[in-house]
Design an enzyme around this catalytic site. Structure first.
Site, PDB file in Angstrom:
ATOM      1  CB  CYS A   1     -55.978  69.089  68.606  1.00  0.00           C
ATOM      2  SG  CYS A   1     -55.125  70.523  68.362  1.00  0.00           S
TER       3      CYS A   1
ATOM      4  CB  CYS B   1     -54.004  70.835  61.083  1.00  0.00           C
ATOM      5  SG  CYS B   1     -53.302  71.759  62.357  1.00  0.00           S
TER       6      CYS B   1
ATOM      7  CB  CYS C   1     -54.430  66.690  62.386  1.00  0.00           C
ATOM      8  SG  CYS C   1     -53.897  66.184  63.487  1.00  0.00           S
TER       9      CYS C   1
ATOM     10  CB  CYS D   1     -40.296  62.102  68.822  1.00  0.00           C
ATOM     11  SG  CYS D   1     -38.802  62.011  68.064  1.00  0.00           S
TER      12      CYS D   1
ATOM     13  CB  CYS E   1     -38.084  65.197  69.803  1.00  0.00           C
ATOM     14  SG  CYS E   1     -38.820  66.381  68.863  1.00  0.00           S
TER      15      CYS E   1
ATOM     16  CB  CYS F   1     -37.779  68.849  65.143  1.00  0.00           C
ATOM     17  SG  CYS F   1     -38.362  67.627  63.915  1.00  0.00           S
TER      18      CYS F   1
ATOM     19  NE  ARG G   1     -35.564  64.302  63.206  1.00  0.00           N
ATOM     20  CZ  ARG G   1     -34.639  63.613  64.026  1.00  0.00           C
ATOM     21  NH1 ARG G   1     -34.714  62.497  63.982  1.00  0.00           N
ATOM     22  NH2 ARG G   1     -33.691  64.254  64.765  1.00  0.00           N
TER      23      ARG G   1
HETATM   24  N1  SAM Z   1     -49.956  69.563  68.020  1.00  0.00           N
HETATM   25  C1  SAM Z   1     -48.753  69.609  67.626  1.00  0.00           C
HETATM   26  C2  SAM Z   1     -48.446  70.562  66.398  1.00  0.00           C
HETATM   27  O1  SAM Z   1     -49.091  70.483  65.412  1.00  0.00           O
HETATM   28  O2  SAM Z   1     -47.482  71.190  66.513  1.00  0.00           O
HETATM   29  C3  SAM Z   1     -48.299  68.276  67.373  1.00  0.00           C
HETATM   30  C4  SAM Z   1     -48.655  66.954  66.786  1.00  0.00           C
HETATM   31  S1  SAM Z   1     -48.664  67.300  64.904  1.00  0.00           S
HETATM   32  C5  SAM Z   1     -49.601  65.535  64.687  1.00  0.00           C
HETATM   33  C6  SAM Z   1     -47.139  67.198  64.279  1.00  0.00           C
HETATM   34  C7  SAM Z   1     -46.920  67.143  62.876  1.00  0.00           C
HETATM   35  O3  SAM Z   1     -47.129  65.862  62.199  1.00  0.00           O
HETATM   36  C8  SAM Z   1     -47.870  68.116  62.090  1.00  0.00           C
HETATM   37  O4  SAM Z   1     -47.399  69.590  62.083  1.00  0.00           O
HETATM   38  C9  SAM Z   1     -47.726  67.646  60.616  1.00  0.00           C
HETATM   39  O5  SAM Z   1     -46.805  68.274  59.923  1.00  0.00           O
HETATM   40  C10 SAM Z   1     -47.420  65.924  61.021  1.00  0.00           C
HETATM   41  N2  SAM Z   1     -48.646  65.362  60.549  1.00  0.00           N
HETATM   42  C11 SAM Z   1     -49.805  65.420  61.360  1.00  0.00           C
HETATM   43  N3  SAM Z   1     -50.607  64.408  60.660  1.00  0.00           N
HETATM   44  C12 SAM Z   1     -50.078  64.257  59.460  1.00  0.00           C
HETATM   45  C13 SAM Z   1     -50.915  63.183  58.522  1.00  0.00           C
HETATM   46  N4  SAM Z   1     -51.646  62.752  58.352  1.00  0.00           N
HETATM   47  N5  SAM Z   1     -49.694  62.803  57.283  1.00  0.00           N
HETATM   48  C14 SAM Z   1     -48.671  63.711  57.330  1.00  0.00           C
HETATM   49  N6  SAM Z   1     -48.120  64.416  58.535  1.00  0.00           N
HETATM   50  C15 SAM Z   1     -48.881  64.655  59.380  1.00  0.00           C
HETATM   51 FE1  SF4 Z   2     -53.478  69.704  66.579  1.00  0.00          FE
HETATM   52 FE2  SF4 Z   2     -53.013  67.914  64.673  1.00  0.00          FE
HETATM   53 FE3  SF4 Z   2     -52.956  70.301  64.276  1.00  0.00          FE
HETATM   54 FE4  SF4 Z   2     -51.303  69.204  65.730  1.00  0.00          FE
HETATM   55  S1  SF4 Z   2     -51.424  68.868  63.536  1.00  0.00           S
HETATM   56  S2  SF4 Z   2     -52.138  71.142  66.153  1.00  0.00           S
HETATM   57  S3  SF4 Z   2     -52.565  67.721  66.838  1.00  0.00           S
HETATM   58  S4  SF4 Z   2     -54.927  69.377  64.706  1.00  0.00           S
END
Ligand code: SAM
Ligand code: SF4
Ligand code: DTB
Length: 333
Positions: free
Chosen positions: A66, A70, A73, A110, A142, A202, A274
């Site tokens: 990606c 973030c 992530c 989801c 979802c 959500c 959730r």
């Molecule tokens: N790329 C998409 C986005 O960011 O909208 C979807 C996938 S993203 C993994 C979905 C959500 O999972 C993120 O916005 C974050 O809030 C949560 N998330 C991701 N990695 C995480 C982590 N290591 N610990 C806790 N929550 C996490």
């Molecule tokens: Fe990409 Fe992870 Fe950020 Fe979702 S949370 S936009 S998968 S880097």
């Protein structure tokens, strides 16, 4: 079996507000725990008298690579944790996984794509087929896949999508510490597009990323002042993944999660709250407090997107010990 012997209270007396001040929210968050729990439970028991818990199963359809940065992530190309080269799942295998999840008792499925935004083309057409296939199985569907256009939102609505997950993650004030490649405003615009075509929202966030209590209050304030409230509010505790800038952050105190859930329940009485990532760090007692104070859904299945979740057998035991209601009758149809 129901837990309630006395007359079941109704939710008629509950007022919905969208004008919360940040100090009001902070006062709730920092309230003596025993009082906060009482207030939250008062609301929760009125809106969910049988303490029903929705089981939602997650599947990563497109993992890693990606472009967003973030900091939490595992799937960002900016983090060394990123796993590249995992094949994207096809429609058939996704629907097979959805069927297995349904047969194990889930009623929401989801699906995640590690994308900055949805692009038109074969992958989007496949997403639409997955959504309609999941709905045909009798499950809520979802999707979480980053930003989207108005036209894409409309096509997802036409395919029967129940909800789109797009988290605000943290407060507007703290946001710049976590992500630099997408703005808070862009997230709010994505949510508006989703809302405008009638798909449920959500939207929640993560605690344990080094934010202050004021940041947590500010995130909850933004969520609670959305009108209507998001139908679903995932509260995640950071899963500190090796290879991300947050790998060394300590786990939160489980009671912090209880406070977030309880406050979310008071602020957004009718939303599904959730209990999301990070349950493995919580322990049984804290999870049960969360279920009592306001959580009415968990992610169910041995994995989240790229990290582990409590095992299905452990969750079944937990829910049965807590005495909450789930739809086990779907087992082994
Ligand atoms: N790329 C998409 C986005 O960011 O909208 C979807 C996938 S993203 C993994 C979905 C959500 O999972 C993120 O916005 C974050 O809030 C949560 N998330 C991701 N990695 C995480 C982590 N290591 N610990 C806790 N929550 C996490
Ligand atoms: Fe990409 Fe992870 Fe950020 Fe979702 S949370 S936009 S998968 S880097
Ligand atoms: C949400 O708020 N939490 C879920 C779901 N929405 C998509 C995702 C949690 C991901 C946890 C880290 C991982 O497994 O990669």
């Amino acid at each position: 079996m129901t837990l309630i012997d006395s007359p079941v209270p109704t939710s008629q007396g509950i007022t919905l507000r969208h004008d919360w001040g940040v100090e009001e929210v902070r006062t709730l968050l920092e309230h003596p725990l025993i009082d906060l729990l009482w207030q939250a439970q008062h609301v929760h028991r009125q809106v969910n008298p049988e303490y029903k818990v929705q089981l939602a199963t997650l599947l990563s359809v497109k993992t890693g690579g990606c472009e967003e940065d973030c900091a939490y992530c595992s799937q960002s190309i900016h983090n060394t944790s990123d796993v590249t080269g995992q094949p994207e799942l096809d429609v058939h295998s996704v629907l097979e996984r959805a069927r297995v999840a349904r047969n194990a008792g889930a009623d929401r499925f989801c699906m995640g794509w590690a994308w900055r935004e949805i692009r038109d083309g074969n992958q989007f057409e496949a997403m639409l087929e997955m959504v309609s296939g999941v709905r045909e199985l009798g499950l809520e569907a979802c999707v979480t896949a980053g930003m989207l256009s108005q036209e894409q939102a409309l096509r997802l609505a036409q395919a029967g999508l129940t909800a789109y997950n797009h988290n605000l993650d943290t407060s507007p004030e703290n946001y710049g510490e976590i992500i630099s490649t997408r703005t808070y405003q862009e997230r709010l615009e994505t949510l508006n597009r989703v809302r405008s075509v009638g798909i449920d929202i959500c939207c929640g966030g993560i605690i344990g990323m080094g934010e202050s209590i004021a940041d947590r209050a500010s995130l909850l304030q933004v969520l609670a002042n959305l009108d209507p409230h998001p139908e679903s509010v995932p509260i995640n505790a950071l899963v500190a993944v090796e290879g991300t800038p947050m790998e060394h952050l300590e786990s939160i105190d489980p009671l912090e999660m209880v406070r977030m859930v309880a406050t979310a329940r008071i602020l957004m009485p009718h939303s599904r709250v959730r209990l999301s990532a990070g349950r493995e760090q919580l322990g049984r007692e804290a999870q049960i407090l969360c279920l009592q104070a306001g959580a009415d859904s968990i992610f169910y299945g041995d994995t989240l997107l790229t990290t582990t979740n409590p095992e299905v057998a452990a969750d079944r035991e937990l829910l049965s010990q807590a005495g909450v209601q789930v739809n086990w009758e779907l087992e082994n149809p």
